[in-house]
Design a protein around this motif. Sequence first.
Motif, PDB file in Angstrom:
ATOM      1  N   VAL A 529      11.965 -11.799  12.221  1.00 40.94           N
ATOM      2  CA  VAL A 529      13.010 -10.782  12.102  1.00 40.94           C
ATOM      3  C   VAL A 529      13.257 -10.576  10.622  1.00 40.94           C
ATOM      4  N   HIS A 530      12.814  -9.433  10.109  1.00 43.06           N
ATOM      5  CA  HIS A 530      13.022  -9.109   8.708  1.00 43.06           C
ATOM      6  C   HIS A 530      14.303  -8.287   8.558  1.00 43.06           C
ATOM      7  N   THR A 531      14.947  -8.450   7.425  1.00 41.25           N
ATOM      8  CA  THR A 531      16.196  -7.748   7.181  1.00 41.25           C
ATOM      9  C   THR A 531      15.952  -6.247   7.107  1.00 41.25           C
ATOM     10  N   PRO A 532      16.626  -5.447   7.925  1.00 35.52           N
ATOM     11  CA  PRO A 532      16.407  -3.993   7.888  1.00 35.52           C
ATOM     12  C   PRO A 532      17.027  -3.376   6.640  1.00 35.52           C
ATOM     13  N   ILE A 533      16.230  -2.576   5.940  1.00 34.10           N
ATOM     14  CA  ILE A 533      16.707  -1.879   4.743  1.00 34.10           C
ATOM     15  C   ILE A 533      16.477  -0.391   4.963  1.00 34.10           C
ATOM     16  N   ASP A 534      17.561   0.355   5.011  1.00 30.25           N
ATOM     17  CA  ASP A 534      17.472   1.776   5.371  1.00 30.25           C
ATOM     18  C   ASP A 534      16.690   2.589   4.355  1.00 30.25           C
ATOM     19  N   THR A 535      16.691   2.159   3.097  1.00 26.16           N
ATOM     20  CA  THR A 535      16.069   2.965   2.048  1.00 26.16           C
ATOM     21  C   THR A 535      14.623   2.583   1.768  1.00 26.16           C
ATOM     22  N   GLN A 536      14.026   1.718   2.579  1.00 24.43           N
ATOM     23  CA  GLN A 536      12.617   1.388   2.381  1.00 24.43           C
ATOM     24  C   GLN A 536      11.746   2.603   2.674  1.00 24.43           C
ATOM     25  N   ARG A 537      10.652   2.698   1.925  1.00 22.41           N
ATOM     26  CA  ARG A 537       9.771   3.848   2.093  1.00 22.41           C
ATOM     27  C   ARG A 537       9.076   3.834   3.446  1.00 22.41           C
ATOM     28  N   PHE A 538       8.603   2.671   3.873  1.00 25.21           N
ATOM     29  CA  PHE A 538       7.957   2.557   5.176  1.00 25.21           C
ATOM     30  C   PHE A 538       8.615   1.440   5.973  1.00 25.21           C
ATOM     31  N   ARG A 539       8.872   1.703   7.233  1.00 26.16           N
ATOM     32  CA  ARG A 539       9.431   0.683   8.104  1.00 26.16           C
ATOM     33  C   ARG A 539       8.390  -0.387   8.395  1.00 26.16           C
ATOM     34  N   LYS A 540       8.869  -1.502   8.863  1.00 26.00           N
ATOM     35  CA  LYS A 540       7.969  -2.601   9.189  1.00 26.00           C
ATOM     36  C   LYS A 540       6.973  -2.187  10.264  1.00 26.00           C
ATOM     37  N   ARG A 541       7.428  -1.491  11.287  1.00 21.31           N
ATOM     38  CA  ARG A 541       6.538  -1.074  12.372  1.00 21.31           C
ATOM     39  C   ARG A 541       5.437  -0.147  11.852  1.00 21.31           C
ATOM     40  N   THR A 542       5.790   0.712  10.923  1.00 20.56           N
ATOM     41  CA  THR A 542       4.791   1.616  10.365  1.00 20.56           C
ATOM     42  C   THR A 542       3.726   0.854   9.605  1.00 20.56           C
ATOM     43  N   ARG A 543       4.141  -0.114   8.817  1.00 23.42           N
ATOM     44  CA  ARG A 543       3.183  -0.896   8.035  1.00 23.42           C
ATOM     45  C   ARG A 543       2.294  -1.760   8.930  1.00 23.42           C
ATOM     46  N   LEU A 544       2.860  -2.313   9.991  1.00 25.51           N
ATOM     47  CA  LEU A 544       2.048  -3.106  10.913  1.00 25.51           C
ATOM     48  C   LEU A 544       1.088  -2.221  11.700  1.00 25.51           C
ATOM     49  N   ALA A 545       1.527  -1.033  12.038  1.00 24.16           N
ATOM     50  CA  ALA A 545       0.633  -0.107  12.734  1.00 24.16           C
ATOM     51  C   ALA A 545      -0.543   0.283  11.842  1.00 24.16           C
ATOM     52  N   PHE A 546      -0.300   0.405  10.548  1.00 22.48           N
ATOM     53  CA  PHE A 546      -1.383   0.718   9.622  1.00 22.48           C
ATOM     54  C   PHE A 546      -2.400  -0.426   9.575  1.00 22.48           C
ATOM     55  N   ARG A 547      -1.923  -1.656   9.672  1.00 23.95           N
ATOM     56  CA  ARG A 547      -2.846  -2.795   9.722  1.00 23.95           C
ATOM     57  C   ARG A 547      -3.731  -2.729  10.961  1.00 23.95           C
ATOM     58  N   VAL A 548      -3.154  -2.336  12.067  1.00 20.78           N
ATOM     59  CA  VAL A 548      -3.943  -2.219  13.298  1.00 20.78           C
ATOM     60  C   VAL A 548      -5.024  -1.156  13.135  1.00 20.78           C
ATOM     61  N   VAL A 549      -4.686  -0.056  12.465  1.00 23.86           N
ATOM     62  CA  VAL A 549      -5.676   1.008  12.239  1.00 23.86           C
ATOM     63  C   VAL A 549      -6.823   0.488  11.374  1.00 23.86           C
ATOM     64  N   ILE A 550      -6.505  -0.216  10.304  1.00 23.03           N
ATOM     65  CA  ILE A 550      -7.541  -0.749   9.417  1.00 23.03           C
ATOM     66  C   ILE A 550      -8.398  -1.775  10.155  1.00 23.03           C
ATOM     67  N   ALA A 551      -7.772  -2.623  10.975  1.00 21.28           N
ATOM     68  CA  ALA A 551      -8.539  -3.610  11.742  1.00 21.28           C
ATOM     69  C   ALA A 551      -9.499  -2.927  12.711  1.00 21.28           C
ATOM     70  N   THR A 552      -9.074  -1.823  13.283  1.00 22.18           N
ATOM     71  CA  THR A 552      -9.952  -1.069  14.179  1.00 22.18           C
ATOM     72  C   THR A 552     -11.159  -0.505  13.430  1.00 22.18           C
TER      73      THR A 552
END
Length: 634
Positions: A529-552
Amino acid sequence: MKIIQVDDDRTIHIVKSHEEVEQLKLRRSESGLGLGDFDWHLHGSSGHIESLKQAAEHHARKQEVLRARHPETFAELDNVQRDFDHLSKELAKLTSRPVELEANFSRFGYAAHIRTHKSRADSDEEGENMGKMNMENEKGVETPGGNDTPPIKEMCMVAGRKRKKNRVTMKVNVSWRLKGVFGAVADKRLCGRQLYKTPVLRQYFYQGVLWRAENSEEVASFELFIDLLYVGIIAVIGDKATEDPTGTGLLRFCVTFIPSWRIWSDVSDLISRFETDDTYQRVNILFILVCLLGYTSNITAAFWSTYSQLIAFYIAAQVFFAITYLRMARILPHVRPIMTTFSIQFMISVVLWLGSCFIQPRDGRLGLIWVAVAWAINIEHKTERVGAFVTLVYGYSVVALLYQNQATFGMNAFFGKAVLGLIQAFCFNWIYFDVDASHLHMHAIRRHVSSASIWLATHLPFVMSFTLSGAALSKLVAAHDCGDASVDSLTDTYQAKSDMEIPDGMRWYYCGGLAIALLSMAAISACHVHTPIDTQRFRKRTRLAFRVVIATIWLCLPLAKSLNSLQLIGTTTGLTVLVLAVDVWGQSCWEDSFWCGEECKYRAKRRAMSGISAGADSERSESSTLAGDDHPTM
């Protein structure tokens, strides 16, 4: 600046520099005090120390005067002050977050149901307070704290009270045993390492609260020694896998890697659960190292002639752990059921592995092996030691890149591939230890039993896949299938390892290993559980989804057989850098400059409860900088 009262008419100023002296003189002259009675010492100087001694003597004289004038009032005030100090310490222990607590839980997240207990290496102050409280109890004085003190361990505390003049010297030896369910007597005497000491639980649950040692646990020297041995074990298993880049070779890699991982995990668990630090423990560790050495020596020919010897050394280690946990069950009655369960699990694993020695490969040996492997996986690894094993795997991938050049000018394709592989390993290390560990509010092992199980179990395919990828990378670096890669520029040893063409299985080892490793890292990060920061450029889910794309994409790269070794390593390294860049960029805040902006801030909204304050707003906004281990108040 501090002021010390050394007697009734004299004070001394303690300053940190001569500049403060000049400032003090200026202020005194402006206020009309003058410099006649002005005296000062530099902080830490001999004059500072002497002033403290004089101040202590001055206050001791004042204390004796007060005691002589008002003996009964002074004695009552002394008892009240002592009880107040004890209650303050207990309250701070249960409500605050001291530095020692952060040393244990800063990386795992803080929760209200986690508390710390004093280790046996703590100061004698606790024992002295307990002695004083116990003496007051004998006089009929009520002791604060009640019966809520957790049964940490048996302690032997020596307390003494020294009184001057009319005070009688008393020495009391207090033995706090608490039925002996949580460990041995903590001997306060200074002595060398003992031959044998009764084990003590490092952590335990008591009334729904997890109690752990207050001080951070240091890695023992013999644990580092075990890590050194595992560097060689990983290298032997990985290099053996690259000799047969087929499905059968992959199965053999798994069969030999998982038991070695299991022994390492069992040793880590045993050390993290119990505190002994005696000669007997080190002899036990030496026995495990002998078993590991015998296990490693029989890996190469395990599936042709040395399988029985390989399993014999592994079974010896498993029997040792089973006997050890039975001994713990007898010594520590309170945890006897779980210790007995662990011992039974080890013995079931022994039976399965022993049965595989009497079954021929063609008769289904592999099926029984996989049953034994599945039974052997333990989900209670020590988090710090898991991170240490990941470091070992990263280290192996770097060592595998090394080669020897004999060309006059060695800036060629071999060197370029080695540099790309080094960058790739560095990026993986950056993502695992820095990116995924930053802004961590609650670690997976503190979040829920399911997240803890997933986090711990996912590390096994993670380290296995990255080890396999690193082993394949060593073959790709030495390959001479691309331009500017003359095999004559390598030494004789590496010329024998150099291939003109990359086998398809090697491509799958390399790309598939990287893909599974990246997917595993995404799953591991998702468990936290990472601390949610509203002003981050990319959400955690977005960054993890990008990892899945690269792994594919990596999983599909082996199909591009036209890529030579340099192009293949360059492609994977470029994508790895891209993953790291997305994570680092995504964690930054859009309102700040990426190059020189401030650290992201967490903005939490706290609703004021009605009736508490008449002028309170209905909603208050707070911001706290996420530096280090400051977590939002939940």
